[in-house]
Design an enzyme around this catalytic site. Sequence first.
Site, PDB file in Angstrom:
ATOM      1  N   GLN A   1       3.939  11.078   2.183  1.00  0.00           N
ATOM      2  CA  GLN A   1       3.438   9.726   1.913  1.00  0.00           C
ATOM      3  C   GLN A   1       3.222   9.542   0.411  1.00  0.00           C
ATOM      4  OE1 GLN A   1       3.266   7.353   4.212  1.00  0.00           O
ATOM      5  NE2 GLN A   1       2.564   5.840   2.743  1.00  0.00           N
TER       6      GLN A   1
ATOM      7  N   ASP B   1      12.682   9.389   5.367  1.00  0.00           N
ATOM      8  CA  ASP B   1      12.301   8.310   4.454  1.00  0.00           C
ATOM      9  C   ASP B   1      13.478   7.921   3.551  1.00  0.00           C
ATOM     10  OD1 ASP B   1       9.853   7.053   4.633  1.00  0.00           O
ATOM     11  OD2 ASP B   1       8.758   8.627   3.572  1.00  0.00           O
TER      12      ASP B   1
ATOM     13  N   LYS C   1       2.012   5.242  11.472  1.00  0.00           N
ATOM     14  CA  LYS C   1       3.290   5.903  11.762  1.00  0.00           C
ATOM     15  C   LYS C   1       3.125   6.858  12.940  1.00  0.00           C
ATOM     16  CE  LYS C   1       4.758   5.425   6.969  1.00  0.00           C
ATOM     17  NZ  LYS C   1       5.070   6.035   5.670  1.00  0.00           N
TER      18      LYS C   1
HETATM   19  N1  GUN Z   1       4.530   4.484   0.279  1.00  0.00           N
HETATM   20  C1  GUN Z   1       4.861   3.177   0.348  1.00  0.00           C
HETATM   21  N2  GUN Z   1       5.886   2.990   1.194  1.00  0.00           N
HETATM   22  C2  GUN Z   1       6.215   4.205   1.670  1.00  0.00           C
HETATM   23  C3  GUN Z   1       7.198   4.664   2.577  1.00  0.00           C
HETATM   24  O1  GUN Z   1       8.004   3.914   3.129  1.00  0.00           O
HETATM   25  N3  GUN Z   1       7.211   6.003   2.806  1.00  0.00           N
HETATM   26  C4  GUN Z   1       6.352   6.848   2.190  1.00  0.00           C
HETATM   27  N4  GUN Z   1       6.455   8.133   2.457  1.00  0.00           N
HETATM   28  N5  GUN Z   1       5.434   6.458   1.345  1.00  0.00           N
HETATM   29  C5  GUN Z   1       5.366   5.149   1.084  1.00  0.00           C
END
Ligand code: GUN
Length: 283
Positions: free
Chosen positions: A97, A120, A53
């Site tokens: 996350q 998110d 990311k």
């Molecule tokens: N864990 C699995 N997919 C995601 C996501 O799209 N965002 C976040 N923050 N954690 C995740």
Amino acid sequence: MAAKIIDGKSLAAQLRHSLKTAVAALVARGVRPGLAAILAGDDPASRVYVRNKARACDDTGVHSEIHELPENVSERTLLERIARLNADRAVHGVLVQLPLPRHLDAHRVLDAVSPAKDVDGFHAANLGALVQGRPGFVPGTPAGVMRLIEHAGVDVAGRQAVIVGRSNIVGKPLALLLLQKDATVTICHSRTRDLAAVARQADVLIAAVGRPRLITASMVKPGACVIDVGINRLADGKLAGDVDFDAVKEIAGSITPVPGGVGPMTIAMLIANTVRAAELSIE
Ligand code: GUN
């Protein structure tokens, strides 16, 4: 006839390219979009995702910061960090996350992120807005899946969409997005009876459970659009999706690969949300 392979990597690259223009326009107005990612604990897959990311941010001109916290971080420390980032004018998007270390209450943590910075789309307010069809941040993976289906040339209106997996971050929000586009939506899960029979009804079949090769060729309607959200690490270190790609591609009309399908789109949509958050901050 073998399925058309839906290239998420190149679609995501196109999207990121157009986001660069939006970032440049914001920078010209004195605002560089910024994303802060909080990584609590040392899950190796989460570490890779967060790094990817941050790389995508660099690539599009978005400022990024990674806030690493130890596995045994207290909820209070984590909430304080989120509060600080909520107040930081250089940060337009804050993501935590997942999965979080088990002693932390994920609902409380996610709801601590300011809804205006919740890129998110996991805050109850943003998920609630999605239920009601109101504007808000949509989670990146389901948003990316919708783009991939559209890119495959599939109009879901009036068609049967079957989602395998009922998570808050993929299955449930995706069902709402498909419903907004007038699909007839079924969500399957571990208690579903005769998954194969339900899956075979699908014009659009989405697998999001995290079980390698759960979806076999006999579960797919000929010509269906098959989207594989799973990313599973096999014992030999290779990645596999939730779909038995080699067999299903002989039956499906279109299919996403793993890697190179949904994953890159999730990140592109996250960047898009961050740019949008920055735009909204000055509107
Ligand atoms: N864990 C699995 N997919 C995601 C996501 O799209 N965002 C976040 N923050 N954690 C995740």
